[in-house]
Design a protein around this motif. Structure first.
Motif: not given
Ligand code: C2E
Ligand code: MG
Ligand code: MG
Ligand code: MG
Length: 281
Positions: A203-225
């Motif tokens: 979802d784009r809510s994670f993507v739009s915050e990806a570079n603003k919050r470290d937690e979001n980046r980790k969630i994205i990394a987790g979803i991808i793997s």
């Protein structure tokens, strides 16, 4: 609060009417006319391969070309159509039009181009969906590997067993299924293993915050793997800038969709977009 938000939405749609119920009734009546008057149109948003930067497909997004109000977004009328069966003729029209487009574009281009079609909950549960899609594909000369169906987590969760059966039927025909807006619903890791969709759309809510919050980046990394380990391909929704692109690329996300590459656009503009992009590379 939800009611307030609902009121705001209708107010947005038609500011001089205050009665919510009356608004609804009017939109319903207008939607019925819209079906007969061919007021619907599909816009197409490109999907890009992160590695090659090639346009590999498009998502079909519904618009209502209202005679007085202009282009109306789906969030303003689909929820109403869902509650009173109007979604069936509208949804069928979307399938027919998307398949016709798929045939036109695959005829014009040599590569295999995939068109993603959003399904509503009512459509996904309806008995005749599979045969309607099959018939439409045959009529328009589209093969199973040229379309993809998008459903949301909530459609799976409400009846996991039936959803799995429906999914398997589509997959056995060679049609791939994507889980849309992943991460926003009542995500359950349990259904993912049984459900085994082909594609996850973050979802784009994670993507739009990806570079603003470290937690979001980790969630994205987790979803991808997680997705990759379950054999799914991953699409990032709502990619809007180069920073998001490079982050997602470094996380090995497969495909991108977002304003950074192109907004949803009418067919003619989409064809121009494809030409311009292919002449650039
Ligand atoms: P969706 O399937 O998640 O579609 C993606 C939405 O995100 C689209 O909104 C698209 O315009 C928007 N979007 C794409 N890239 C960006 C970006 O970079 N930034 C931002 N801010 N937004 C971006 P749209 O077209 O208004 O559609 C909204 C929703 O309506 C869709 O969400 C989908 O759930 C539903 N929908 C659209 N067309 C259909 C349809 O034919 N049938 C059904 N059942 N639902 C549809
Ligand atoms: Mg979608
Ligand atoms: Mg989505
Ligand atoms: Mg959505």
């Amino acid at each position: 609060k939800a009611k307030e938000a609902g009121r705001d939405r209708f107010a947005l749609f038609d500011s001089h009417m205050n009665d919510e119920l009356q608004d609804r009734k009017r939109i319903e009546t207008e939607l019925r006319h819209a079906i007969h008057n061919n007021e619907f149109v599909l816009y197409y948003q490109p999907q890009i391969d992160f590695e090659t930067k090639a346009v590999i497909g498009a998502e079909a997004l519904l618009r209502w070309q209202h005679p007085e109000r202009g282009i109306v977004a789906p969030d303003l009328f689909l929820p109403i159509a869902e509650t009173n069966r109007l979604i069936n003729p509208i949804g069928n029209w979307v399938i027919e039009e998307a398949c016709a487009f798929t045939n036109r574009i695959n005829g014009a281009k040599s590569e295999n181009f995939k068109v993603s079609i959003n399904l509503s909950a009512v459509q996904f549960r309806s008995e005749g969906l599979q045969s309607f899609i099959m018939e439409t594909m045959t009529k328009s000369g589209v093969t199973a590997d040229q379309i993809e169906l998008e459903i949301t987590e909530s459609m799976v969760i409400t009846n996991v067993e039936d959803a799995i059966k429906t999914l398997r039927r589509f997959q056995s025909l060679g049609i791939s299924v994507a889980i849309d807006d992943f991460g926003t619903g009542y995500s359950s890791m349990a259904y993912l293993k049984d459900f085994s969709a082909n594609v996850l759309k973050i979802d784009r809510s994670f993507v739009s915050e990806a570079n603003k919050r470290d937690e979001n980046r980790k969630i994205i990394a987790g979803i991808i793997s997680l997705g990759h380990s379950l054999g799914m391909q991953i699409v990032a929704e709502g990619v809007e800038d180069a920073d998001q692109e490079s982050l997602l690329q470094s996380l090995k996300c497969d495909f991108a969709q977002g304003y950074y590459y192109g907004r949803p656009m009418p067919e003619a503009d989409f064809l121009t977009y494809l030409e311009e992009r292919s002449s650039q590379t």
